[in-house]
Design an enzyme around this catalytic site. Structure first.
Site, mmCIF file in Angstrom:
data_model
loop_
_atom_site.group_PDB
_atom_site.id
_atom_site.type_symbol
_atom_site.label_atom_id
_atom_site.label_comp_id
_atom_site.label_asym_id
_atom_site.label_seq_id
_atom_site.Cartn_x
_atom_site.Cartn_y
_atom_site.Cartn_z
ATOM 1 N N ASP A 113 39.669 34.448 62.761
ATOM 2 C CA ASP A 113 40.993 35.071 62.712
ATOM 3 C C ASP A 113 41.949 34.476 63.736
ATOM 4 O OD1 ASP A 113 42.787 36.754 61.503
ATOM 5 O OD2 ASP A 113 42.358 38.438 62.835
ATOM 6 N N SER A 168 48.492 42.219 67.388
ATOM 7 C CA SER A 168 47.604 41.150 66.940
ATOM 8 C C SER A 168 48.133 39.793 67.350
ATOM 9 C CB SER A 168 47.449 41.185 65.422
ATOM 10 O OG SER A 168 46.737 42.296 65.005
ATOM 11 N N HIS A 188 45.212 36.531 60.324
ATOM 12 C CA HIS A 188 45.692 37.590 59.429
ATOM 13 C C HIS A 188 47.170 37.894 59.622
ATOM 14 C CE1 HIS A 188 44.971 40.390 62.868
ATOM 15 N NE2 HIS A 188 45.886 41.119 62.289
#
Length: 403
Positions: free
Chosen positions: A167, A248, A137
């Protein structure tokens, strides 16, 4: 890409069957009140420095011996330059203030602007190229991806492969920019209360290489998540080390300086603190290796859209699907792709899947998890369904999605 997307558990709504949103079986993650922050994996510097550019095998370092003699400060110092920023750049049309067609730039090229930033970890250094793991993402939708090094320099990166379902994504940059490579540790050896640290770029590159400290708050957790590929249940490590937008793709490391998790999620809800989650290294490594080998993770593809039984009203289940009142779990086929494995096997929209190979299916994520984790392309599976209220079994051979 850190756009502070919130993934909330869908409310159960009454809806007509033919209006249900279809989720393709190529893979996805299921809804949860979470923010996505998946992080990269780190590798042994000595091992990787001599590695060939093409080899995809990742070495996992034993945890017990190193952890007992290495303090966290020294461990962080040894790998901080292996944690980098990842920048998602997307082409933007110049809006016409008078309402006409988009305005072209003077040189005829479309301008790219920064759409979001995340973190990444350099886990392998070859003679010419080095590799970084980050979240899908973080780079999804990018026209150009840049890596921001610890020195502040930004360099172009090539996307080697990405997998929306887990992801995870792997990037490639020139080895001439790489000074440190991180090591992987064995996440299966983690214990509750063990000291860990999260490294990344919270809130963007201005706070690059930020370190937050905490402990392992939980192991073998499962959280429902939603991605661009569908619904899934992700196995995670729970930690109270602060994980914020921009983290992230960053590293969750142990006191030996080994990456044992990929920072990926946090509970984004008022009144909730200290609930962050990371993908265990033991789950991330096989995905990373396959992305390096094939550029994608190959999974069985049925070619159907699905909706959870418990997301539909009893009126829809009984009057439109004629589902017996005793059947309260499963997943409903909302559409069938022409020419797909499901189409060839005879599945139809409105079929309610309740088990596969005699293993009960509670919902869409449960069904996918069995197909992706317990079965392989080429396997023959038997799926029990209810069609117009009558149970039957359909067998088919799993195959990959046609390109």
């Amino acid at each position: 890409m850190e756009t502070e997307e919130r993934y909330t558990v869908p409310e159960k709504k009454e809806k007509g069957f033919m209006k249900m949103a279809a989720a393709s079986l190529t893979g996805v993650l299921a809804g949860g009140t979470m923010m996505f922050y998946l992080s990269p994996v780190l590798m042994d510097t000595t091992t990787n420095q001599a590695a060939s550019d093409s080899a995809s095998s990742i070495t996992v370092q034993p945890t017990s011996t190193a952890a007992s003699s290495t303090d966290l400060v020294s461990a962080i110092d040894a790998i901080d330059e292996a944690v980098v920023g990842v920048v998602n750049l997307q082409a933007q049309e110049q809006m016409n203030m008078f309402g006409g067609p988009a305005v072209e730039t003077s040189n005829g090229e479309t301008e790219e602007t920064e759409s979001g930033t995340g973190s990444g970890v350099i886990f392998k250094k070859g003679e010419k190229t080095s590799y970084i793991v980050t979240n899908n993402h973080v780079i999804e939708g990018a026209d150009t991806v840049e890596v921001a090094l610890a020195s502040g320099e930004r360099v172009d990166a090539k996307v080697i492969g990405a997998d929306p379902l887990t992801d995870l994504a792997v990037l490639e940059i020139s080895s001439s920019y790489v000074t440190e490579v991180a090591n992987f540790g064995d996440s299966s050896a983690l214990k509750l209360g063990e000291q860990v640290a999260a490294i990344g770029n919270p809130l963007g590159l201005d706070l690059s290489s930020t370190v937050t400290e905490g402990i392992v708050s939980g192991i073998d957790r499962t959280v429902p998540v939603t991605t661009s590929a569908g619904e899934w249940e992700l196995n995670v490590i729970q930690t109270d080390a602060a994980i914020n937008p921009g983290n992230s793709g960053g590293a969750l490391m142990n006191s030996a300086g080994q990456v044992i998790g990929i920072n990926s999620l946090k509970i984004a809800e008022s009144g909730v603190e200290g609930l962050g989650f990371a993908i265990p290294s033991e789950d991330a490594i096989p995905v990373i290796e396959e992305l390096m080998d094939k550029g994608e993770v190959q999974r069985a593809y049925l070619g159907v859209g699905l909706e959870d039984v418990n997301a539909l009203s009893r009126n829809v289940l009984q009057q439109q699907l004629s589902l017996p009142a005793t059947v309260t779990e499963g997943t409903v086929i909302t559409q069938v792709e022409t020419g797909s494995a499901a189409d060839t096997a005879g599945f139809k929209a409105g079929d309610v899947i309740v088990s596969v190979n005699d293993v009960a299916v509670s919902g869409t994520a449960d069904f996918r998890k069995y197909l992706y984790n317990e079965a392989s392309i080429g396997d023959k599976v038997t799926i029990k369904i209810y069609r117009n209220g009558v149970s039957q079994k359909i067998s088919l051979t799993l195959r990959a999605q046609m390109k």
